[in-house]
Design a protein around this motif. Structure first.
Motif, PDB file in Angstrom:
ATOM      1  N   SER A 533       0.831  -1.211   0.000  1.00  0.00           N
ATOM      2  CA  SER A 533       0.000   0.000   0.000  1.00  0.00           C
ATOM      3  C   SER A 533       0.863   1.257   0.000  1.00  0.00           C
ATOM      4  O   SER A 533       0.605   2.202  -0.758  1.00  0.00           O
ATOM      5  CB  SER A 533      -0.927  -0.016   1.216  1.00  0.00           C
ATOM      6  OG  SER A 533      -1.718   1.162   1.260  1.00  0.00           O
ATOM      7  N   SER A 536       2.693   1.633  -3.351  1.00  0.00           N
ATOM      8  CA  SER A 536       1.796   1.967  -4.466  1.00  0.00           C
ATOM      9  C   SER A 536       1.550   3.468  -4.567  1.00  0.00           C
ATOM     10  O   SER A 536       1.288   3.991  -5.652  1.00  0.00           O
ATOM     11  CB  SER A 536       0.458   1.231  -4.308  1.00  0.00           C
ATOM     12  OG  SER A 536      -0.295   1.767  -3.232  1.00  0.00           O
ATOM     13  N   GLN A 553       1.761  -8.880  -5.652  1.00  0.00           N
ATOM     14  CA  GLN A 553       0.332  -9.137  -5.487  1.00  0.00           C
ATOM     15  C   GLN A 553      -0.001 -10.595  -5.824  1.00  0.00           C
ATOM     16  O   GLN A 553      -0.709 -11.268  -5.065  1.00  0.00           O
ATOM     17  CB  GLN A 553      -0.478  -8.209  -6.382  1.00  0.00           C
ATOM     18  CG  GLN A 553      -1.991  -8.467  -6.305  1.00  0.00           C
ATOM     19  CD  GLN A 553      -2.745  -7.858  -7.481  1.00  0.00           C
ATOM     20  OE1 GLN A 553      -2.165  -7.642  -8.546  1.00  0.00           O
ATOM     21  NE2 GLN A 553      -4.029  -7.589  -7.286  1.00  0.00           N
ATOM     22  N   GLU A 557      -1.441 -13.442  -3.305  1.00  0.00           N
ATOM     23  CA  GLU A 557      -2.688 -14.174  -3.565  1.00  0.00           C
ATOM     24  C   GLU A 557      -2.469 -15.671  -3.381  1.00  0.00           C
ATOM     25  O   GLU A 557      -3.285 -16.366  -2.766  1.00  0.00           O
ATOM     26  CB  GLU A 557      -3.173 -13.885  -4.990  1.00  0.00           C
ATOM     27  CG  GLU A 557      -3.698 -12.463  -5.215  1.00  0.00           C
ATOM     28  CD  GLU A 557      -5.062 -12.241  -4.591  1.00  0.00           C
ATOM     29  OE1 GLU A 557      -5.651 -13.203  -4.057  1.00  0.00           O
ATOM     30  OE2 GLU A 557      -5.538 -11.092  -4.619  1.00  0.00           O
ATOM     31  N   ALA A 592      -7.006  -6.049  -3.367  1.00  0.00           N
ATOM     32  CA  ALA A 592      -7.711  -5.787  -4.628  1.00  0.00           C
ATOM     33  C   ALA A 592      -8.017  -4.300  -4.767  1.00  0.00           C
ATOM     34  O   ALA A 592      -7.870  -3.722  -5.850  1.00  0.00           O
ATOM     35  CB  ALA A 592      -8.996  -6.611  -4.682  1.00  0.00           C
ATOM     36  N   ASP A 593      -8.406  -3.666  -3.673  1.00  0.00           N
ATOM     37  CA  ASP A 593      -8.719  -2.235  -3.697  1.00  0.00           C
ATOM     38  C   ASP A 593      -7.495  -1.394  -4.032  1.00  0.00           C
ATOM     39  O   ASP A 593      -7.590  -0.399  -4.763  1.00  0.00           O
ATOM     40  CB  ASP A 593      -9.290  -1.794  -2.349  1.00  0.00           C
ATOM     41  CG  ASP A 593     -10.713  -2.284  -2.117  1.00  0.00           C
ATOM     42  OD1 ASP A 593     -11.353  -2.683  -3.112  1.00  0.00           O
ATOM     43  OD2 ASP A 593     -11.159  -2.278  -0.954  1.00  0.00           O
ATOM     44  N   PHE A 595      -4.911  -2.065  -5.908  1.00  0.00           N
ATOM     45  CA  PHE A 595      -4.580  -2.097  -7.334  1.00  0.00           C
ATOM     46  C   PHE A 595      -5.704  -1.509  -8.187  1.00  0.00           C
ATOM     47  O   PHE A 595      -5.439  -0.827  -9.176  1.00  0.00           O
ATOM     48  CB  PHE A 595      -4.250  -3.533  -7.759  1.00  0.00           C
ATOM     49  CG  PHE A 595      -2.891  -3.965  -7.287  1.00  0.00           C
ATOM     50  CD1 PHE A 595      -1.773  -3.751  -8.081  1.00  0.00           C
ATOM     51  CD2 PHE A 595      -2.706  -4.538  -6.043  1.00  0.00           C
ATOM     52  CE1 PHE A 595      -0.501  -4.113  -7.642  1.00  0.00           C
ATOM     53  CE2 PHE A 595      -1.449  -4.907  -5.600  1.00  0.00           C
ATOM     54  CZ  PHE A 595      -0.342  -4.694  -6.399  1.00  0.00           C
ATOM     55  N   GLN A 596      -6.950  -1.741  -7.779  1.00  0.00           N
ATOM     56  CA  GLN A 596      -8.068  -1.182  -8.527  1.00  0.00           C
ATOM     57  C   GLN A 596      -8.059   0.333  -8.459  1.00  0.00           C
ATOM     58  O   GLN A 596      -8.198   1.027  -9.468  1.00  0.00           O
ATOM     59  CB  GLN A 596      -9.397  -1.729  -7.971  1.00  0.00           C
ATOM     60  CG  GLN A 596     -10.630  -1.245  -8.730  1.00  0.00           C
ATOM     61  CD  GLN A 596     -10.632  -1.700 -10.181  1.00  0.00           C
ATOM     62  OE1 GLN A 596     -10.219  -2.820 -10.483  1.00  0.00           O
ATOM     63  NE2 GLN A 596     -11.056  -0.824 -11.085  1.00  0.00           N
ATOM     64  N   ASN A 597      -7.839   0.875  -7.263  1.00  0.00           N
ATOM     65  CA  ASN A 597      -7.847   2.336  -7.092  1.00  0.00           C
ATOM     66  C   ASN A 597      -6.712   2.998  -7.858  1.00  0.00           C
ATOM     67  O   ASN A 597      -6.884   4.066  -8.446  1.00  0.00           O
ATOM     68  CB  ASN A 597      -7.736   2.689  -5.600  1.00  0.00           C
ATOM     69  CG  ASN A 597      -8.987   2.307  -4.830  1.00  0.00           C
ATOM     70  OD1 ASN A 597     -10.061   2.129  -5.413  1.00  0.00           O
ATOM     71  ND2 ASN A 597      -8.860   2.158  -3.520  1.00  0.00           N
ATOM     72  N   ASN A 598      -5.549   2.376  -7.867  1.00  0.00           N
ATOM     73  CA  ASN A 598      -4.412   2.965  -8.584  1.00  0.00           C
ATOM     74  C   ASN A 598      -4.610   2.912 -10.091  1.00  0.00           C
ATOM     75  O   ASN A 598      -4.221   3.829 -10.810  1.00  0.00           O
ATOM     76  CB  ASN A 598      -3.117   2.243  -8.206  1.00  0.00           C
ATOM     77  CG  ASN A 598      -2.525   2.781  -6.921  1.00  0.00           C
ATOM     78  OD1 ASN A 598      -1.827   3.776  -6.913  1.00  0.00           O
ATOM     79  ND2 ASN A 598      -2.839   2.119  -5.807  1.00  0.00           N
ATOM     80  N   LEU A 599      -5.249   1.861 -10.583  1.00  0.00           N
ATOM     81  CA  LEU A 599      -5.501   1.760 -12.019  1.00  0.00           C
ATOM     82  C   LEU A 599      -6.535   2.788 -12.458  1.00  0.00           C
ATOM     83  O   LEU A 599      -6.439   3.368 -13.533  1.00  0.00           O
ATOM     84  CB  LEU A 599      -5.975   0.345 -12.366  1.00  0.00           C
ATOM     85  CG  LEU A 599      -4.901  -0.753 -12.265  1.00  0.00           C
ATOM     86  CD1 LEU A 599      -5.521  -2.121 -12.503  1.00  0.00           C
ATOM     87  CD2 LEU A 599      -3.774  -0.502 -13.263  1.00  0.00           C
ATOM     88  N   VAL A 600      -7.524   3.032 -11.597  1.00  0.00           N
ATOM     89  CA  VAL A 600      -8.548   4.047 -11.895  1.00  0.00           C
ATOM     90  C   VAL A 600      -7.925   5.432 -11.951  1.00  0.00           C
ATOM     91  O   VAL A 600      -8.185   6.234 -12.843  1.00  0.00           O
ATOM     92  CB  VAL A 600      -9.677   4.004 -10.843  1.00  0.00           C
ATOM     93  CG1 VAL A 600     -10.600   5.196 -11.004  1.00  0.00           C
ATOM     94  CG2 VAL A 600     -10.466   2.709 -10.975  1.00  0.00           C
TER      95      VAL A 600
END
Length: 601
Positions: A533, A536, A553, A557, A592-593, A595-600
């Motif tokens: 975190s 990132s 990541q 997993e 998951a959040d 990586f999702q937030n950084n991609l957004v």
């Protein structure tokens, strides 16, 4: 070489906190590890113990030729002499009178044959047989090993009186190795903090690291490793020179004390599973190389058992209950475990001053964190409110950040100077702050960068200060004590006797930690997600560093899948597997959040 009578050892803790641990516990059969990074600290501690035990002492000045190696050797000889004396004293005591000799046997794990023999003799009425068995038991007593740690990458090259570089054998790590190698100790050298080919090659200069005609190795090599691949690479390098690795010591990348060397996201259960499945490969790979070396040297490789040729596999980092230890020993086939941070609260075992001991006892999880204080640029497990942190803040407030760098063990930076200097030194910090001020960055960014520079601490001095205060060599008012506990210390909340801690390790009596303490695997997982975190926020998707995070990541997993299997298995007594299940569920969503937030964005 002394066989470990216990299923645990006490690892190295800082430069000072385990520096005299063998003097405190080796006569009771417990293995422990000394750091010899700070030879100047070794010299001060040697003077203290020579006085206490009425041993001859002659100062080895800083200016002495090969002084670093000689100071380390002299200290180790002193420790050896004291341990030998104390061990012989308890061997001569009668049994079953509640003395230190009885304590030796009572501390042993229930599975140890000596413990079983002791308990059998205690209830034996046949006097003749009793005396015979007592003599046999006496002959089988062994002291704990006085093992020595060298951080392989802490290897500054020294200079002579004309400021000219000395040859490589006078580098810090090589001189430390020479001091240990030339000592009379029969023990193990623990190499940590990275692979140093020059240092590893130098080991082959000393015959004590090879088998004698009886098959014994006087000085064995233990490697701290992060994964199986690292063990294989380093072990092969040494095997080609005829050096056998006696033990691979697996350590959690983040859930440990001291410097934290984060892995690529491979959690401890994954690493342990690979070692369990492939451990025979180690012997099969190394042995032919070792035997070829002996043959090339014209030496005869002695006949020894497969067990003697097979490296032991041990693990350390965050173990807190007997149940966790039993899983490591039983499920993963580990030969032993390392218990570090809890022993910082055992004054009989470690050298910690009163102020720092109280700080540790009162510490909650929020007080323990991965810091950036190390000049090595590696995350460092730390505690808020230490004497070192207070002193560093005082220097910053006075506008005089940085240390005078009195020892120079961690010099490595050549950003502004031809000769390396330490990033915790005042010299470096003034130069770096001036450079930041002259940059085109925003004022906010400049402030952030300067704070990062000024948080660096003189670990060379401060990690040894607590031991000097504890032994009365230095006044408590000096302060500046640094300490590097793992986060596991949060669940131990007072000082303990040695017997209390050993009984806790073996699951004898009431646990010293509450039931709600999270499983060691759960804590490690949280620390890795925290680590990702933070990284990132400093990395843009698509960058090379981002690709590393994606790899971490994926490995996390995989590790979480295995952790969930463990969580659903039958728990060993004292294991909080429910915490592992809940942690996996929460951290999976959190990861998951991230990586999702950084991609957004």
């Amino acid at each position: 070489m002394f066989q470990n009578q216990h299923t645990f050892h006490i690892p190295v803790m800082g430069t000072g906190h385990s520096i005299d641990t063998p003097i405190r516990v080796a006569h009771l059969g417990i293995h422990s590890v000394i750091s010899v990074v700070d030879d100047l600290l070794c010299e001060k501690i040697r003077k203290h113990y020579c006085s206490e035990f009425d041993l001859a002492y002659k100062n080895i000045p800083r200016s002495a030729v090969d002084g670093r190696a000689e100071r380390i050797k002299a200290y180790l000889e002193t420790v050896h002499e004291i341990v030998t004396r104390k061990f012989q004293e308890i061997k001569e005591l009668p049994l079953f009178e509640g003395n230190e000799k009885d304590r030796y046997f009572n501390l042993l794990p229930g599975s140890n044959p000596l413990k079983s023999a002791y308990q059998f003799i205690e209830h034996l009425s046949d006097r003749e047989m009793r005396e015979r068995l007592i003599e046999d038991l006496n002959n089988k007593m062994r002291p704990g090993s006085i093992d020595v740690n060298i951080m392989a990458k802490v290897d500054a090259l020294g200079t002579d009186k004309d400021d000219q570089p000395l040859s490589s054998e006078y580098s810090d790590a090589s001189a430390a190795l020479r001091g240990y190698a030339n000592s009379s100790l029969s023990s193990s050298l623990v190499l940590s903090a990275g692979f140093n080919p020059r240092l590893y090659s130098y080991i082959s200069d000393f015959k004590d690291f090879y088998r004698d005609t009886s098959g014994e190795i006087k000085k064995k090599v233990i490697l701290k490793v992060s994964d199986f691949r690292s063990a294989l690479i380093q072990g092969k390098f040494l095997a080609k020179k005829g050096i056998e690795v006696a033990e691979f010591r697996i350590e959690s990348g983040l859930n440990c004390g001291g410097h934290a060397f984060a892995s690529d996201g491979s959690l401890l259960p994954v690493l342990l599973e690979e070692f369990r499945e492939k451990r025979d490969q180690l012997r099969e790979t190394f042995l032919p190389m070792v035997q070829s070396f002996y043959e090339a040297q014209g030496w005869e490789y002695p006949e020894v058992s497969d067990e003697q040729q097979s490296p032991r596999i041990t693990v350390q980092g965050g173990i807190g209950t007997n149940g966790e230890m039993e899983r490591l020993l039983t499920e993963y086939g580990m030969d032993a475990t390392g218990w570090g941070s809890p022993f910082l609260l055992v004054p009989e075992a470690t050298c910690v001053d009163d102020f720092t001991s109280q700080l540790l006892a009162n510490a909650a999880e929020k007080d323990l964190y991965l810091s950036g204080v190390s000049p090595l640029g590696v995350p460092f497990n730390n505690i808020r409110g230490s004497g070192s942190a207070i002193h560093t803040e005082e220097l910053i407030k006075k506008g005089k950040p940085g240390s005078k760098c009195p020892k120079g063990f961690l010099v490595s930076n050549t950003e502004f100077t031809e000769n390396p200097i330490c990033t915790a030194s005042a010299e470096y910090q003034i130069l770096k702050i001036n450079s930041i001020d002259e940059s085109a960055d925003t004022e906010e960014e400049k402030e952030r960068q300067k704070n990062k520079v000024m948080e660096k601490t003189c670990l060379c001095t401060n990690l040894g200060t607590g031991s000097l205060i504890r032994l009365g060599i230095m006044k408590p008012t000096y302060g500046r004590q640094a300490i590097c506990p793992g986060p596991n210390i949060a669940w131990f909340n007072r000082e303990y006797s040695l017997d209390e801690m050993v009984n806790h390790i073996y699951g004898r009596g009431e646990s010293l930690v509450p039931e709600e303490r999270p499983h060691m695997f759960a804590k490690e997982l949280v620390m890795y997600v925290d680590y990702i975190s933070e990284l990132s926020l400093l990395t843009d998707p698509g960058d090379a560093e981002w690709k590393k995070l994606v790899r971490m990541q994926k490995n996390l997993e995989k590790g979480m899948d295995l952790c969930m299997e463990i969580a659903e298995s039958e728990a060993y007594e004292g294991e909080n597997l429910e915490s592992l299940r809940l942690t996996v569920e929460k951290q999976r969503m959190r990861l998951a959040d991230i990586f999702q937030n950084n991609l957004v964005l």
